[in-house]
Design a protein around this motif. Structure first.
Motif, PDB file in Angstrom:
ATOM      1  N   GLY A  12      44.346  51.490  33.393  1.00 46.41           N
ATOM      2  CA  GLY A  12      43.737  52.813  33.478  1.00 46.41           C
ATOM      3  C   GLY A  12      42.239  52.769  33.369  1.00 46.41           C
ATOM      4  O   GLY A  12      41.575  52.015  34.073  1.00 46.41           O
ATOM      5  N   GLU A  13      41.698  53.577  32.423  1.00 45.40           N
ATOM      6  CA  GLU A  13      40.248  53.701  32.321  1.00 45.40           C
ATOM      7  C   GLU A  13      39.715  53.176  30.993  1.00 45.40           C
ATOM      8  O   GLU A  13      40.345  53.325  29.947  1.00 45.40           O
ATOM      9  CB  GLU A  13      39.806  55.165  32.492  1.00 45.40           C
ATOM     10  N   ALA A  14      38.565  52.530  31.089  1.00 35.87           N
ATOM     11  CA  ALA A  14      37.715  52.255  29.936  1.00 35.87           C
ATOM     12  C   ALA A  14      36.395  52.949  30.238  1.00 35.87           C
ATOM     13  O   ALA A  14      35.886  52.860  31.363  1.00 35.87           O
ATOM     14  CB  ALA A  14      37.505  50.756  29.743  1.00 35.87           C
ATOM     15  N   LEU A  15      35.850  53.654  29.274  1.00 31.13           N
ATOM     16  CA  LEU A  15      34.662  54.457  29.538  1.00 31.13           C
ATOM     17  C   LEU A  15      33.722  54.418  28.341  1.00 31.13           C
ATOM     18  O   LEU A  15      34.025  53.824  27.305  1.00 31.13           O
ATOM     19  CB  LEU A  15      35.050  55.898  29.871  1.00 31.13           C
ATOM     20  N   THR A  16      32.592  55.072  28.517  1.00 31.92           N
ATOM     21  CA  THR A  16      31.621  55.193  27.436  1.00 31.92           C
ATOM     22  C   THR A  16      31.503  56.652  27.036  1.00 31.92           C
ATOM     23  O   THR A  16      31.284  57.516  27.897  1.00 31.92           O
ATOM     24  CB  THR A  16      30.249  54.660  27.868  1.00 31.92           C
ATOM     25  N   ASP A  17      31.686  56.938  25.754  1.00 35.16           N
ATOM     26  CA  ASP A  17      31.453  58.280  25.222  1.00 35.16           C
ATOM     27  C   ASP A  17      29.979  58.401  24.842  1.00 35.16           C
ATOM     28  O   ASP A  17      29.458  57.575  24.084  1.00 35.16           O
ATOM     29  CB  ASP A  17      32.305  58.525  23.971  1.00 35.16           C
ATOM     30  N   LEU A  18      29.322  59.412  25.367  1.00 34.34           N
ATOM     31  CA  LEU A  18      27.981  59.773  24.924  1.00 34.34           C
ATOM     32  C   LEU A  18      28.113  60.951  23.979  1.00 34.34           C
ATOM     33  O   LEU A  18      28.505  62.046  24.393  1.00 34.34           O
ATOM     34  CB  LEU A  18      27.088  60.126  26.114  1.00 34.34           C
ATOM     35  N   PHE A  50      43.869  44.783  29.044  1.00 36.58           N
ATOM     36  CA  PHE A  50      43.529  46.043  29.687  1.00 36.58           C
ATOM     37  C   PHE A  50      43.223  45.751  31.144  1.00 36.58           C
ATOM     38  O   PHE A  50      42.352  44.922  31.453  1.00 36.58           O
ATOM     39  CB  PHE A  50      42.317  46.707  29.038  1.00 36.58           C
ATOM     40  N   ALA A  51      43.924  46.431  32.053  1.00 39.57           N
ATOM     41  CA  ALA A  51      43.722  46.255  33.486  1.00 39.57           C
ATOM     42  C   ALA A  51      42.947  47.447  34.013  1.00 39.57           C
ATOM     43  O   ALA A  51      43.469  48.571  34.069  1.00 39.57           O
ATOM     44  CB  ALA A  51      45.061  46.122  34.208  1.00 39.57           C
ATOM     45  N   GLY A  52      41.702  47.211  34.381  1.00 40.82           N
ATOM     46  CA  GLY A  52      40.863  48.282  34.889  1.00 40.82           C
ATOM     47  C   GLY A  52      39.504  47.734  35.259  1.00 40.82           C
ATOM     48  O   GLY A  52      39.218  46.542  35.069  1.00 40.82           O
ATOM     49  N   GLY A  71      40.261  40.785  21.634  1.00 47.03           N
ATOM     50  CA  GLY A  71      41.241  39.743  21.926  1.00 47.03           C
ATOM     51  C   GLY A  71      42.068  40.008  23.166  1.00 47.03           C
ATOM     52  O   GLY A  71      43.129  39.405  23.343  1.00 47.03           O
ATOM     53  N   LEU A  72      41.597  40.899  24.044  1.00 47.88           N
ATOM     54  CA  LEU A  72      42.337  41.201  25.261  1.00 47.88           C
ATOM     55  C   LEU A  72      42.091  40.126  26.323  1.00 47.88           C
ATOM     56  O   LEU A  72      41.013  39.539  26.392  1.00 47.88           O
ATOM     57  CB  LEU A  72      41.917  42.579  25.786  1.00 47.88           C
ATOM     58  N   HIS A  73      43.088  39.871  27.146  1.00 47.01           N
ATOM     59  CA  HIS A  73      42.997  38.824  28.158  1.00 47.01           C
ATOM     60  C   HIS A  73      41.801  39.084  29.077  1.00 47.01           C
ATOM     61  O   HIS A  73      41.665  40.190  29.629  1.00 47.01           O
ATOM     62  CB  HIS A  73      44.282  38.772  28.977  1.00 47.01           C
ATOM     63  N   PRO A  74      40.937  38.096  29.280  1.00 47.15           N
ATOM     64  CA  PRO A  74      39.710  38.333  30.055  1.00 47.15           C
ATOM     65  C   PRO A  74      39.941  38.502  31.550  1.00 47.15           C
ATOM     66  O   PRO A  74      39.077  39.027  32.254  1.00 47.15           O
ATOM     67  CB  PRO A  74      38.874  37.080  29.776  1.00 47.15           C
ATOM     68  N   GLY A  75      41.080  38.081  32.062  1.00 50.44           N
ATOM     69  CA  GLY A  75      41.298  38.091  33.500  1.00 50.44           C
ATOM     70  C   GLY A  75      41.708  39.423  34.072  1.00 50.44           C
ATOM     71  O   GLY A  75      41.873  39.540  35.294  1.00 50.44           O
ATOM     72  N   PHE A  76      41.881  40.441  33.225  1.00 54.72           N
ATOM     73  CA  PHE A  76      42.368  41.736  33.696  1.00 54.72           C
ATOM     74  C   PHE A  76      41.268  42.794  33.777  1.00 54.72           C
ATOM     75  O   PHE A  76      41.466  43.838  34.383  1.00 54.72           O
ATOM     76  CB  PHE A  76      43.493  42.236  32.786  1.00 54.72           C
ATOM     77  N   LEU A  77      40.138  42.546  33.150  1.00 56.58           N
ATOM     78  CA  LEU A  77      39.004  43.464  33.211  1.00 56.58           C
ATOM     79  C   LEU A  77      38.126  43.086  34.398  1.00 56.58           C
ATOM     80  O   LEU A  77      37.611  41.965  34.465  1.00 56.58           O
ATOM     81  CB  LEU A  77      38.193  43.412  31.922  1.00 56.58           C
ATOM     82  N   GLN A  78      37.955  43.999  35.318  1.00 53.40           N
ATOM     83  CA  GLN A  78      37.161  43.758  36.513  1.00 53.40           C
ATOM     84  C   GLN A  78      35.808  44.463  36.383  1.00 53.40           C
ATOM     85  O   GLN A  78      35.750  45.619  35.983  1.00 53.40           O
ATOM     86  CB  GLN A  78      37.907  44.279  37.742  1.00 53.40           C
ATOM     87  N   GLN A  79      34.734  43.766  36.703  1.00 59.53           N
ATOM     88  CA  GLN A  79      33.397  44.358  36.706  1.00 59.53           C
ATOM     89  C   GLN A  79      32.905  44.460  38.151  1.00 59.53           C
ATOM     90  O   GLN A  79      32.969  43.485  38.906  1.00 59.53           O
ATOM     91  CB  GLN A  79      32.431  43.531  35.869  1.00 59.53           C
ATOM     92  N   VAL A  80      32.466  45.663  38.518  1.00 60.68           N
ATOM     93  CA  VAL A  80      32.074  45.938  39.899  1.00 60.68           C
ATOM     94  C   VAL A  80      30.700  46.594  39.928  1.00 60.68           C
ATOM     95  O   VAL A  80      30.239  47.163  38.927  1.00 60.68           O
ATOM     96  CB  VAL A  80      33.120  46.840  40.608  1.00 60.68           C
ATOM     97  N   ASP A  81      30.063  46.536  41.078  1.00 62.09           N
ATOM     98  CA  ASP A  81      28.721  47.104  41.240  1.00 62.09           C
ATOM     99  C   ASP A  81      28.812  48.598  41.573  1.00 62.09           C
ATOM    100  O   ASP A  81      28.541  49.030  42.707  1.00 62.09           O
ATOM    101  CB  ASP A  81      27.966  46.351  42.340  1.00 62.09           C
ATOM    102  N   PRO A 111      44.373  46.025  41.806  1.00 57.34           N
ATOM    103  CA  PRO A 111      45.471  45.245  41.209  1.00 57.34           C
ATOM    104  C   PRO A 111      45.701  43.902  41.884  1.00 57.34           C
ATOM    105  O   PRO A 111      46.158  42.951  41.239  1.00 57.34           O
ATOM    106  CB  PRO A 111      46.689  46.161  41.378  1.00 57.34           C
ATOM    107  N   GLU A 112      45.376  43.793  43.176  1.00 55.77           N
ATOM    108  CA  GLU A 112      45.607  42.528  43.888  1.00 55.77           C
ATOM    109  C   GLU A 112      44.731  41.403  43.368  1.00 55.77           C
ATOM    110  O   GLU A 112      44.998  40.227  43.658  1.00 55.77           O
ATOM    111  CB  GLU A 112      45.381  42.720  45.391  1.00 55.77           C
TER     112      GLU A 112
END
Length: 331
Positions: A12-18, A50-52, A71-81, A111-112
Motif C-alpha cells: 500500500g502506501e508509506a507517506l510523510t505526515d506534516l 512493506f511493498a510500495g 527490520g523490513l525486507h529491503p527488496g520490497f520498498l521501491q524508490q522512484v523519481d 509488483p512485477e
C-alpha cells in the motif's frame, strides 16, 4: 548475504505526515497505515516487508531509513523519481488534514519488480488505507490481491476510512471484503464507508459481503469484537491512560494477524485478547510506535481481568442473511 523472503507482506502506501506545531511551524513524521502494519508484525517477530513505492527526495530517504530500522525486507520498498505523498495535518485536536499526492511516488508501485518467488513465501498479505482509493495504484493492488487469492495466500484488509473514500470506493470495498480472510473495521470506518450512523446495520451489511471471513470490529471505549462463522467474542476496553491513539488500529490488526499466524489452533477469544492488548499498548505511547511481543503479552496478562473476553454462541449482531442492505449493497 541474501535476506530471506518474508512470511508477511503489507502492500500500500508509506507517506510523510506534516504536523502543525503552532502558527507557521511544522514537523514531519513517517507514516502510512499499511506501512505501520508491516512494522507491527515485524516488531512482534515475523519476517515482514512493506511493498510500495516512495520518492527519492528527503522524505523518501527518511521513509527508506525507517523501513530499514524496522527490520523490513529491503527488496520490497521501491524508490522512484516522483514527488512524495504527504498528509498535511493542519489541526491536531481533532485532527483535520488533506493529502498532497498528484502523480506521487506511491502511485508508481510495480509488483512485477518485487523479488522473485515472494508469492510462495508470503503466508499473508495485507491491504488497506488510502492506497486503495488512489488510481492507478488502487487497480494495481486489487489485481495483486486477486492473483494472491488464486494462489491460496491469506488476505487481510483494513479500509481505514478517510474522506477521499466516497461512493467511488464502494466497488473496491465490495471486492476487497470478498477477497479477504480477515477484515478489520472500526465504528468510525463504518459510518464513513456506509454514510450513515447505524453502525450495527452497517456492520451486518459488511459481513453480508463475505460471511466466511473473520472480522475484528473495534468500537473505541465500547471495546472490540471478533466475529467468525463459529462465534462472536467480545472484549471490554481496558481502563488505561491514553497518550495517543495514532497507530492503535494498526497495532491491533497487526497483532491479530501475528496471533493467527503463530497460534492458528487457538480459539477466537485468545486472538482477540492479543489484538486488544496491542492496541492498548499503542495508546500508551506517543506516535505510531509498534509494541514489542513481550509488552503485548505482559499487558494481556496484566489486564486479564480488564480485557474480559466473552463468547456468544448466539450472535448478537444481525446475521448476514437479514435485510440490512443499505445504499452500498443496492448499487
Amino acid at each position: 548475504m541474501n535476506t530471506p523472503l518474508p512470511r508477511f507482506v503489507a502492500a500500500g502506501e508509506a507517506l510523510t505526515d506534516l504536523l502543525t506545531t503552532g502558527r507557521g511551524t511544522w514537523t514531519s513524521q513517517t507514516g502510512g497505515s499499511t506501512w505501520n502494519v508491516a512494522r507491527v508484525v515485524a516488531r512482534l517477530g515475523i519476517p515482514s516487508a512493506f511493498a510500495g513505492a516512495v520518492s527519492r527526495d528527503v522524505f523518501g530517504l527518511e521513509l527508506a531509513a525507517a523501513n530499514a530500522a524496522a527490520g523490513l525486507h529491503p527488496g520490497f520498498l521501491q524508490q522512484v523519481d516522483r514527488p512524495p505523498l504527504l498528509a498535511v495535518v493542519h489541526e491536531r485536536h481533532p485532527p483535520r488534514y488533506f493529502f498532497i499526492g498528484t502523480d506521487s511516488a506511491d502511485l508508481h508501485f510495480a509488483p512485477e519488480h518485487l523479488p522473485a518467488g515472494w508469492q510462495e513465501s508470503a503466508a499473508w498479505v495485507h491491504f488497506g488505507g488510502i492506497s486503495l482509493a488512489r488510481e492507478p495504484l488502487a487497480g494495481t493492488l486489487v489485481a495483486l490481491a486477486r492473483d494472491l487469492k488464486l494462489r491460496g495466500t491469506k488476505i487481510s484488509y483494513d479500509p481505514n476510512f478517510r474522506a477521499l473514500m466516497d461512493d467511488r470506493y464502494d466497488d473496491t470495498l465490495r471486492t476487497m471484503v470478498g477477497l479477504a480472510d480477515v477484515v478489520k473495521v472500526s465504528d468510525e470506518d463504518l459510518r464513513g464507508l456506509f454514510r450513515h450512523d447505524d453502525t450495527d446495520a452497517a456492520f451486518a451489511s459488511l459481513r453480508a459481503l463475505n460471511p466466511a471471513a473473520t472480522y475484528l470490529f473495534t468500537r473505541g471505549g465500547d471495546g472490540a469484537h471478533l466475529v467468525r462463522p463459529d462465534g462472536v467474542w467480545h472484549a471490554a476496553a481496558p481502563a488505561v491512560d491514553v497518550v495517543d491513539t495514532v497507530g492503535a488500529g494498526d497495532a491491533s490488526i497487526g497483532a491479530l494477524l501475528y496471533s493467527l499466524m503463530t497460534w492458528p489452533e487457538r480459539a477466537g477469544g485468545s486472538h482477540l485478547r492479543v489484538a486488544v492488548a496491542a492496541g492498548t499498548a499503542a495508546c500508551r505511547v506517543a506516535g505510531a510506535q509498534p509494541p514489542t511481543l513481550d509488552a503485548v503479552l505482559a499487558l494481556a496478562l496484566a489486564l486479564a481481568d480488564a480485557i474480559v473476553v466473552r463468547r456468544d454462541d448466539a450472535l448478537d449482531f444481525p446475521a448476514p442473511g437479514q435485510q440490512y442492505f443499505g445504499t452500498l449493497l443496492q448499487r
